[in-house]
Write an enzyme that holds these catalytic residues in place. Structure first.
Site, PDB file in Angstrom:
ATOM      1  N   ASP A 152       0.834  -1.204   0.000  1.00 23.39           N
ATOM      2  CA  ASP A 152       0.000   0.000   0.000  1.00 23.39           C
ATOM      3  C   ASP A 152       0.869   1.255   0.000  1.00 23.39           C
ATOM      4  O   ASP A 152       2.020   1.221   0.440  1.00 23.39           O
ATOM      5  CB  ASP A 152      -0.878   0.032   1.259  1.00 23.39           C
ATOM      6  CG  ASP A 152      -1.880  -1.111   1.293  1.00 23.39           C
ATOM      7  OD1 ASP A 152      -2.206  -1.638   0.225  1.00 23.39           O
ATOM      8  OD2 ASP A 152      -2.321  -1.459   2.408  1.00 23.39           O
TER       9      ASP A 152
HETATM   10  N1  URA Z   1      -1.411  -6.037   3.755  1.00 25.57           N
HETATM   11  C1  URA Z   1      -1.861  -4.776   3.767  1.00 25.57           C
HETATM   12  O1  URA Z   1      -2.885  -4.479   4.353  1.00 25.57           O
HETATM   13  N2  URA Z   1      -1.155  -3.850   3.100  1.00 25.57           N
HETATM   14  C2  URA Z   1      -0.013  -4.108   2.438  1.00 25.57           C
HETATM   15  O2  URA Z   1       0.596  -3.217   1.860  1.00 25.57           O
HETATM   16  C3  URA Z   1       0.448  -5.436   2.449  1.00 25.57           C
HETATM   17  C4  URA Z   1      -0.271  -6.372   3.116  1.00 25.57           C
END
Ligand code: URA
Length: 239
Positions: free
Chosen positions: A102
Protein backbone atom coordinates in the site's frame (compact mmCIF):
# COMPACT_ATOMS: atom_id res chain seq x y z
CA UNK A 1 31.77 -8.73 -23.84
CA UNK A 2 33.41 -5.56 -22.52
CA UNK A 3 33.79 -5.51 -18.74
CA UNK A 4 32.01 -2.15 -18.40
CA UNK A 5 29.06 -3.41 -20.47
CA UNK A 6 28.78 -6.57 -18.42
CA UNK A 7 28.70 -4.65 -15.14
CA UNK A 8 26.29 -2.08 -16.47
CA UNK A 9 23.95 -4.83 -17.71
CA UNK A 10 24.22 -6.51 -14.33
CA UNK A 11 22.91 -3.32 -12.74
CA UNK A 12 26.04 -1.76 -11.27
CA UNK A 13 25.23 1.64 -12.74
CA UNK A 14 25.43 3.60 -15.95
CA UNK A 15 28.53 3.10 -18.13
CA UNK A 16 30.26 6.17 -16.66
CA UNK A 17 29.67 5.00 -13.08
CA UNK A 18 30.85 1.51 -13.91
CA UNK A 19 34.02 2.82 -15.58
CA UNK A 20 34.86 4.73 -12.42
CA UNK A 21 34.29 1.59 -10.35
CA UNK A 22 36.66 -0.38 -12.59
CA UNK A 23 39.35 2.33 -12.71
CA UNK A 24 39.32 2.58 -8.92
CA UNK A 25 40.23 -1.11 -8.69
CA UNK A 26 36.99 -2.51 -7.28
CA UNK A 27 36.70 -5.21 -9.92
CA UNK A 28 38.58 -8.48 -10.31
CA UNK A 29 38.48 -10.96 -13.18
CA UNK A 30 39.60 -14.46 -12.23
CA UNK A 31 41.26 -13.08 -9.11
CA UNK A 32 43.22 -10.25 -10.80
CA UNK A 33 42.30 -6.57 -10.43
CA UNK A 34 41.37 -5.20 -13.87
CA UNK A 35 41.36 -1.41 -14.32
CA UNK A 36 40.59 -1.32 -18.05
CA UNK A 37 36.84 -0.86 -18.71
CA UNK A 38 37.31 -2.23 -22.24
CA UNK A 39 38.81 -5.51 -21.01
CA UNK A 40 37.05 -8.45 -22.66
CA UNK A 41 35.39 -11.08 -20.52
CA UNK A 42 33.39 -14.20 -21.22
CA UNK A 43 30.36 -14.04 -18.92
CA UNK A 44 30.03 -17.83 -19.00
CA UNK A 45 33.60 -18.64 -18.03
CA UNK A 46 35.30 -15.73 -16.29
CA UNK A 47 34.74 -15.04 -12.62
CA UNK A 48 34.02 -11.34 -12.14
CA UNK A 49 33.78 -9.89 -8.63
CA UNK A 50 32.91 -6.38 -7.48
CA UNK A 51 34.32 -5.72 -4.02
CA UNK A 52 34.58 -9.47 -3.59
CA UNK A 53 30.92 -10.13 -4.51
CA UNK A 54 30.20 -12.31 -7.55
CA UNK A 55 28.43 -10.53 -10.40
CA UNK A 56 25.24 -12.16 -11.65
CA UNK A 57 25.32 -12.78 -15.38
CA UNK A 58 21.57 -13.04 -15.57
CA UNK A 59 19.89 -11.11 -18.27
CA UNK A 60 17.24 -10.50 -15.66
CA UNK A 61 17.45 -8.11 -12.73
CA UNK A 62 16.30 -8.83 -9.20
CA UNK A 63 16.09 -5.87 -6.88
CA UNK A 64 15.04 -5.57 -3.25
CA UNK A 65 13.78 -2.11 -2.35
CA UNK A 66 12.99 -0.83 1.12
CA UNK A 67 9.90 1.10 0.07
CA UNK A 68 9.20 4.29 1.98
CA UNK A 69 5.65 5.40 2.77
CA UNK A 70 4.19 7.81 0.22
CA UNK A 71 5.18 5.90 -2.92
CA UNK A 72 2.70 3.96 -5.02
CA UNK A 73 3.61 0.39 -6.04
CA UNK A 74 3.15 0.82 -9.76
CA UNK A 75 5.25 1.46 -12.85
CA UNK A 76 3.08 4.37 -13.97
CA UNK A 77 0.80 6.58 -11.98
CA UNK A 78 -0.12 10.22 -11.55
CA UNK A 79 1.37 9.95 -8.07
CA UNK A 80 4.98 9.29 -7.07
CA UNK A 81 5.85 5.66 -7.84
CA UNK A 82 8.51 3.30 -6.49
CA UNK A 83 10.22 3.51 -9.89
CA UNK A 84 11.51 6.99 -8.94
CA UNK A 85 13.77 5.30 -6.42
CA UNK A 86 15.36 3.03 -9.03
CA UNK A 87 16.00 5.45 -11.85
CA UNK A 88 19.79 5.19 -11.60
CA UNK A 89 19.66 1.50 -12.59
CA UNK A 90 20.32 1.02 -16.29
CA UNK A 91 17.22 -0.29 -18.09
CA UNK A 92 15.21 0.28 -14.89
CA UNK A 93 12.11 0.79 -17.05
CA UNK A 94 12.08 -2.96 -17.63
CA UNK A 95 11.61 -3.68 -13.93
CA UNK A 96 8.20 -4.26 -12.45
CA UNK A 97 7.12 -4.79 -8.85
CA UNK A 98 6.19 -8.27 -7.65
CA UNK A 99 2.94 -7.90 -5.76
CA UNK A 100 2.04 -4.69 -4.04
CA UNK A 101 2.52 -2.68 -0.90
CA UNK A 102 0.00 0.00 0.00
CA UNK A 103 1.01 3.62 -0.48
CA UNK A 104 1.34 4.13 3.28
CA UNK A 105 3.18 0.81 3.81
CA UNK A 106 6.94 0.38 3.98
CA UNK A 107 9.44 -2.38 3.56
CA UNK A 108 10.54 -5.18 1.31
CA UNK A 109 9.42 -4.86 -2.28
CA UNK A 110 10.94 -7.15 -4.90
CA UNK A 111 11.24 -5.80 -8.42
CA UNK A 112 12.37 -7.86 -11.37
CA UNK A 113 12.39 -8.26 -15.13
CA UNK A 114 11.75 -12.00 -14.74
CA UNK A 115 8.10 -12.63 -15.63
CA UNK A 116 8.03 -16.32 -14.75
CA UNK A 117 9.49 -15.78 -11.31
CA UNK A 118 7.10 -12.90 -10.64
CA UNK A 119 4.14 -14.98 -11.75
CA UNK A 120 4.97 -17.82 -9.36
CA UNK A 121 5.71 -15.48 -6.48
CA UNK A 122 2.24 -14.01 -6.70
CA UNK A 123 0.34 -17.22 -7.56
CA UNK A 124 -1.59 -18.65 -4.57
CA UNK A 125 -0.44 -22.17 -5.47
CA UNK A 126 3.10 -21.45 -4.27
CA UNK A 127 1.97 -20.12 -0.88
CA UNK A 128 4.91 -17.73 -0.69
CA UNK A 129 5.33 -16.54 2.93
CA UNK A 130 5.30 -12.81 3.62
CA UNK A 131 6.12 -11.43 7.03
CA UNK A 132 5.00 -8.01 8.26
CA UNK A 133 5.82 -5.93 11.29
CA UNK A 134 2.77 -3.98 12.42
CA UNK A 135 1.84 -1.41 14.99
CA UNK A 136 -1.85 -1.66 15.85
CA UNK A 137 -4.28 0.27 17.98
CA UNK A 138 -5.02 -0.99 21.48
CA UNK A 139 -3.66 -3.75 23.65
CA UNK A 140 -3.15 -7.03 21.75
CA UNK A 141 -3.79 -10.25 23.61
CA UNK A 142 -3.20 -13.87 22.62
CA UNK A 143 -6.95 -14.32 22.74
CA UNK A 144 -7.57 -11.44 20.35
CA UNK A 145 -5.18 -12.80 17.69
CA UNK A 146 -6.42 -16.39 17.95
CA UNK A 147 -8.92 -16.01 15.06
CA UNK A 148 -6.03 -14.85 12.83
CA UNK A 149 -4.14 -18.02 13.70
CA UNK A 150 -7.17 -20.16 12.96
CA UNK A 151 -8.02 -18.49 9.64
CA UNK A 152 -10.42 -15.58 9.74
CA UNK A 153 -13.46 -14.95 7.56
CA UNK A 154 -13.18 -11.55 5.89
CA UNK A 155 -15.75 -9.81 3.71
CA UNK A 156 -15.37 -11.91 0.60
CA UNK A 157 -12.75 -14.50 1.41
CA UNK A 158 -11.41 -16.62 4.23
CA UNK A 159 -7.81 -15.86 5.12
CA UNK A 160 -5.59 -18.89 5.63
CA UNK A 161 -4.21 -19.42 9.14
CA UNK A 162 -1.48 -16.89 9.86
CA UNK A 163 1.49 -17.02 12.20
CA UNK A 164 1.19 -14.17 14.69
CA UNK A 165 3.70 -13.11 17.32
CA UNK A 166 2.91 -10.32 19.75
CA UNK A 167 6.08 -8.31 20.31
CA UNK A 168 4.78 -5.65 22.68
CA UNK A 169 1.37 -5.01 24.16
CA UNK A 170 0.73 -1.50 25.44
CA UNK A 171 -2.51 0.17 26.49
CA UNK A 172 -2.50 2.61 23.57
CA UNK A 173 -0.84 0.52 20.88
CA UNK A 174 0.84 -2.84 20.33
CA UNK A 175 3.49 -4.32 18.06
CA UNK A 176 3.31 -7.67 16.33
CA UNK A 177 4.67 -9.79 13.52
CA UNK A 178 2.35 -11.62 11.17
CA UNK A 179 3.19 -14.11 8.45
CA UNK A 180 0.67 -14.85 5.72
CA UNK A 181 0.87 -16.85 2.50
CA UNK A 182 -1.62 -14.84 0.47
CA UNK A 183 -1.62 -11.30 -0.81
CA UNK A 184 -5.17 -10.02 -1.05
CA UNK A 185 -5.85 -6.29 -1.19
CA UNK A 186 -5.20 -4.68 2.23
CA UNK A 187 -5.09 -8.17 3.69
CA UNK A 188 -3.09 -7.53 6.85
CA UNK A 189 -4.98 -4.33 7.62
CA UNK A 190 -8.28 -6.10 7.11
CA UNK A 191 -7.25 -9.03 9.30
CA UNK A 192 -6.27 -6.87 12.27
CA UNK A 193 -9.27 -4.59 11.80
CA UNK A 194 -11.50 -7.68 11.92
CA UNK A 195 -10.25 -8.51 15.42
CA UNK A 196 -10.68 -4.92 16.62
CA UNK A 197 -7.09 -3.65 16.27
CA UNK A 198 -6.72 -1.34 13.25
CA UNK A 199 -3.20 -1.13 11.79
CA UNK A 200 -1.37 2.19 12.31
CA UNK A 201 1.92 1.20 10.70
CA UNK A 202 2.86 -1.67 8.41
CA UNK A 203 6.23 -2.80 7.13
CA UNK A 204 7.04 -5.96 5.18
CA UNK A 205 10.20 -7.50 6.59
CA UNK A 206 10.37 -10.82 4.71
CA UNK A 207 9.19 -12.15 1.38
CA UNK A 208 9.71 -15.69 0.10
CA UNK A 209 12.66 -16.17 2.42
CA UNK A 210 14.25 -12.83 1.44
CA UNK A 211 14.99 -10.57 4.38
CA UNK A 212 14.93 -6.79 4.44
CA UNK A 213 17.72 -6.73 7.03
CA UNK A 214 19.46 -3.40 7.55
CA UNK A 215 18.68 -1.94 4.12
CA UNK A 216 17.85 1.75 4.79
CA UNK A 217 14.43 3.10 3.82
CA UNK A 218 14.39 4.30 0.22
CA UNK A 219 17.48 2.26 -0.72
CA UNK A 220 17.71 -0.80 -2.93
CA UNK A 221 20.13 -3.64 -3.47
CA UNK A 222 20.55 -6.48 -5.95
CA UNK A 223 19.73 -10.00 -4.83
CA UNK A 224 22.80 -12.07 -4.12
CA UNK A 225 23.42 -15.24 -6.10
CA UNK A 226 22.53 -17.31 -3.04
CA UNK A 227 19.25 -15.48 -2.49
CA UNK A 228 18.23 -15.93 -6.11
CA UNK A 229 19.10 -19.62 -6.03
CA UNK A 230 17.01 -20.14 -2.87
CA UNK A 231 14.08 -18.18 -4.30
CA UNK A 232 14.06 -20.21 -7.52
CA UNK A 233 14.30 -23.45 -5.55
CA UNK A 234 11.31 -22.39 -3.45
CA UNK A 235 9.30 -21.87 -6.63
CA UNK A 236 10.40 -25.04 -8.41
CA UNK A 237 12.35 -23.10 -11.05
CA UNK A 238 15.67 -24.32 -12.29
CA UNK A 239 18.62 -21.94 -12.30
N1 URA B 1 -1.41 -6.04 3.75
C1 URA B 1 -1.86 -4.78 3.77
O1 URA B 1 -2.88 -4.48 4.35
N2 URA B 1 -1.15 -3.85 3.10
C2 URA B 1 -0.01 -4.11 2.44
O2 URA B 1 0.60 -3.22 1.86
C3 URA B 1 0.45 -5.44 2.45
C4 URA B 1 -0.27 -6.37 3.12
Amino acid sequence: MRLDKLLSNAGFGARSQVKRLIRKGHVTVNGEVVKDPGFHVDPEKDEVLVDGEPVLYEENYYIVLNKPAGYVTSTKDRELTVMELLSDIPRFEKLFPVGRLDKDAEGLLLLTTDGELAHRLTHPRWKVPKKYYVVVEGKLTEEAVEPLRKGIELKNFKARPAKVKILKAGDEESEAEIEITEGKYHQVKRMFAAVGHPVKYLKRVEFGGLKLGELPTGQYRHLTEGELRALKALLGLKE
